[in-house]
Scaffold this motif. Structure first.
Motif, PDB file in Angstrom:
ATOM      1  N   LEU A   1       5.597  57.457  12.294  1.00 34.93           N
ATOM      2  CA  LEU A   1       4.771  56.724  13.251  1.00 34.93           C
ATOM      3  C   LEU A   1       3.354  56.502  12.735  1.00 34.93           C
ATOM      4  O   LEU A   1       2.802  55.399  12.863  1.00 34.93           O
TER       5      LEU A   1
ATOM      6  N   SER B   1      -0.786  54.630  21.317  1.00 34.16           N
ATOM      7  CA  SER B   1      -0.104  55.610  20.474  1.00 34.16           C
ATOM      8  C   SER B   1       1.107  56.206  21.201  1.00 34.16           C
ATOM      9  O   SER B   1       2.159  56.419  20.594  1.00 34.16           O
TER      10      SER B   1
ATOM     11  N   SER C   1      -1.460  58.966  16.831  1.00 34.49           N
ATOM     12  CA  SER C   1      -0.103  58.739  16.334  1.00 34.49           C
ATOM     13  C   SER C   1       0.312  59.806  15.331  1.00 34.49           C
ATOM     14  O   SER C   1       1.472  60.226  15.294  1.00 34.49           O
TER      15      SER C   1
ATOM     16  N   VAL D   1       1.543  52.796  12.211  1.00 33.70           N
ATOM     17  CA  VAL D   1       0.327  52.460  12.946  1.00 33.70           C
ATOM     18  C   VAL D   1      -0.820  52.142  11.984  1.00 33.70           C
ATOM     19  O   VAL D   1      -1.574  51.190  12.187  1.00 33.70           O
TER      20      VAL D   1
END
Length: 300
Positions: free
Chosen positions: A86, A14, A253, A90
């Motif tokens: 983000l 992360s 994340s 992810v």
């Protein structure tokens, strides 16, 4: 102990994703892929020398195919991370168990098996419902291409994971698999930077600032340490525990997105991410049970 290794790997991955997003303001994706491989392979080489390991392999073709598929997946994910929040990038990348489940169903259909597990169908359907919810802001912001890259990245990650398992069963140690993967990273990043259009501006290689160099070093170091922690967790822990704990990377994340970029999501985005997470965990369970039955000779 395996739980700690997988938590460490998820945390480091992360952080690497956050560093990639930050570094994208100074470097192209090709450069980031190149330096990620270069820094990682240098660190890993000293580790291998210290452990007395050997790089010679009888499965070079397998390593190159795994590296090629893995680096395309990594490239797409890095690109998605620069275009999407983000946490969203992810989450989409962590859909590899869903794609594995889809592949299992496809193989069963190809071999003429009519039986399809209803829970698996439900998990796949719920997952794609979650994708629609989670990606609505991305499509509204004309970020559909980044979203597509994240989805395809997850598909390729599932294939790369299967190839890693085959190499491991052939007796290849984890450090050797990671080493050749990083070598392909270097070659792909170098080629991508030198080819026309490999960089978003006229410069194939960008000058380093102190901030940029620190980010690149961190990306390479965090990536290789995360990969080694992940392989250690897979080797020593129970499959279901390790597979499900890796989804903590979505939580990490999300935190970096909120703290660094002040990401704000509507309820439907959080709900969509939760659906993807829940269905991926369910698919992981199904995939693991199916593989165990096949290995024991009790599967259909």
């Amino acid at each position: 102990m395996a739980a700690l290794w997988i938590l460490l790997a998820s945390f480091l991955f992360s952080l690497m994703g956050a560093a990639v997003k930050l570094a994208s303001s100074e470097y192209s994706v090709a450069e980031i892929v190149f330096y990620r491989g270069l820094v990682g392979i240098i660190l890993l080489y000293f580790f291998i020398r210290h452990q007395g390991g050997r790089l010679r392999t009888e499965h070079l073709g397998g390593h190159l195919w795994r590296g090629a598929i893995g680096v395309v997946s990594l490239w797409m994910w890095f690109y998605a991370a620069t275009k999407l929040p983000l946490a969203t990038a992810v989450t989409l990348n962590y859909m590899s168990p869903i794609w594995t489940a889809v592949a299992l169903m496809g193989f069963a259909w190809w071999r003429g098996k009519e039986r399809v597990a209803p829970p698996l169908l439900l998990a796949i359907g719920v997952s794609f419902g979650g994708v629609i919810l989670a990606l609505r802001p991305a499509f509204e912001a004309q970020q559909w291409f980044g979203a597509l890259m994240a989805l395809v990245s997850g598909m390729l990650a599932a294939i790369a994971y299967t190839m890693v398992r085959r190499l491991s069963r052939a007796g290849e140690p984890e450090y050797r698999v990671v080493f050749y993967f990083l070598a392909v990273n270097i070659a792909a990043g170098l080629a991508g930077s030198l080819l026309p259009g490999g960089s978003p501006d006229s410069a194939a290689w960008h000058a380093h600032s102190a901030r940029g160099a620190a980010l690149l070093l961190f990306i390479g170091a965090s990536g290789v340490f995360a990969q080694m922690a992940l392989t250690r967790a897979w080797r020593t822990g129970k499959v279901l525990v390790v597979a499900n704990l890796q989804y903590t990377g979505i939580v990490f994340s999300s935190l970096w997105g909120i703290l660094i970029w002040h990401d704000v999501f509507d309820w439907h985005v959080w709900f969509g991410m939760a659906l993807i997470l829940a269905s991926s965990i369910a698919a992981t369970f199904y995939n693991t049970v199916t593989e165990k039955r096949a290995a024991a000779g009790t599967g259909d």
